[in-house]
Design an enzyme around this catalytic site. Structure first.
Site, PDB file in Angstrom:
ATOM      1  N   ILE A  29      29.811  47.111  69.623  1.00 51.69           N
ATOM      2  CA  ILE A  29      30.098  47.793  68.364  1.00 51.69           C
ATOM      3  C   ILE A  29      31.606  47.693  68.193  1.00 51.69           C
ATOM      4  CG2 ILE A  29      30.132  50.028  69.572  1.00 51.69           C
ATOM      5  CD1 ILE A  29      29.352  51.355  66.936  1.00 51.69           C
ATOM      6  N   SER A  30      32.044  47.207  67.064  1.00 52.12           N
ATOM      7  CA  SER A  30      33.455  46.885  66.858  1.00 52.12           C
ATOM      8  C   SER A  30      34.348  48.125  66.894  1.00 52.12           C
ATOM      9  CB  SER A  30      33.651  46.174  65.522  1.00 52.12           C
ATOM     10  OG  SER A  30      33.001  44.929  65.506  1.00 52.12           O
ATOM     11  N   GLN A  31      35.607  47.892  67.200  1.00 50.88           N
ATOM     12  CA  GLN A  31      36.652  48.902  67.122  1.00 50.88           C
ATOM     13  C   GLN A  31      36.615  49.566  65.738  1.00 50.88           C
ATOM     14  OE1 GLN A  31      40.390  46.985  66.780  1.00 50.88           O
ATOM     15  NE2 GLN A  31      41.618  48.770  67.376  1.00 50.88           N
ATOM     16  N   PRO A  32      36.775  50.875  65.639  1.00 50.84           N
ATOM     17  CA  PRO A  32      36.713  51.548  64.334  1.00 50.84           C
ATOM     18  C   PRO A  32      37.643  50.939  63.287  1.00 50.84           C
ATOM     19  CG  PRO A  32      36.664  53.166  66.088  1.00 50.84           C
ATOM     20  CD  PRO A  32      36.903  51.848  66.746  1.00 50.84           C
ATOM     21  N   ARG A  81      29.542  57.874  63.970  1.00 50.39           N
ATOM     22  CA  ARG A  81      29.622  56.706  64.851  1.00 50.39           C
ATOM     23  C   ARG A  81      28.950  56.930  66.209  1.00 50.39           C
ATOM     24  NH1 ARG A  81      32.799  52.005  65.580  1.00 50.39           N
ATOM     25  NH2 ARG A  81      33.441  51.647  67.742  1.00 50.39           N
TER      26      ARG A  81
END
Length: 222
Positions: free
Chosen positions: A68-71, A42
């Protein structure tokens, strides 16, 4: 920062911690998804200045006002698609291509549409450097999908919208699924849409917040 902060071991340890504490602990159980999240680095998809934060439990800004979205969000959206290794997937909103890479680890082919030219260009270079050869990226209006390669087994939309675009549903195979945030500019509900006998069957999951899907300035008209 010392060099050790950016070492391969450091990021590997942070990724393992993220997987266990943020994703497995919240109930994501699909082994294919967990393997993909554990494999994809990531930190290579965020700005260099934010790499230390790459595995933390929140979204991060990237270029052009995007994120970038939360994991966990990446993992749960992927799990809800119920991907198979034979699937052809349409992704709307390439961004830095982290979600794209996760999809490509599981599915046969990924077709990703990004409205910002510079983000699309950077994603192509990044994915090529990482050795992905089952992804195509183009610049365009994501709400229109990618008709040339339709129909798709699954569709993932990583931007919020106040409705499910007709073009996307039309490009979905019978029995296929769309995972999409639906609501207003400020809050959406993560929604799973299944195509059954040509009709939409919707299932709401939980509230979320995504940057808006720009569809001919649709947000400005509401």
């Amino acid at each position: 920062m010392t060099q050790s902060i950016y070492s391969k071991t450091y990021f590997s340890d942070m990724r393992s911690k993220m997987l266990e504490e943020q994703i497995v602990a919240r109930g994501v159980a699909d082994e294919k998804v967990l393997c993909a999240v554990n494999k994809v680095e990531r930190h290579k998809f965020v700005p260099e200045s934010l790499r230390e934060d790459a595995y933390k439990d929140y979204p991060l800004p990237i270029e052009k006002g995007q994120t970038i979205s939360q994991p966990y969000m990446v993992a749960i959206m992927t799990e809800e698609l119920m991907l198979e290794s034979s699937d052809r997937v349409l992704e709307i909103g390439t961004g830095s291509a982290y979600q794209t890479a996760i999809l490509a680890e599981i599915a046969k082919e990924v077709y990703s549409v990004e409205r910002v030219q510079s983000l699309a260009n950077d994603a192509v270079v990044r994915l090529k450097e990482m050795g992905y050869n089952n992804i195509l990226v183009k610049t365009g209006d994501g709400s229109r999908g990618w008709k040339e390669y339709s129909p798709f087994d699954k569709i993932l939309v990583t931007a919020g919208t106040n409705h499910i675009p007709d073009s996307l549903f039309e490009q979905l195979k019978e029995g296929g699924k769309i995972v999409i945030p639906v609501g207003d500019k400020y809050t959406q509900e993560l929604t799973v849409v299944t195509k059954v006998n040509g009709k939409m069957q919707e299932r709401k999951l939980f509230e979320c917040v995504f940057v808006p899907l720009i569809e001919d300035e649709e947000w400005l008209k509401k």
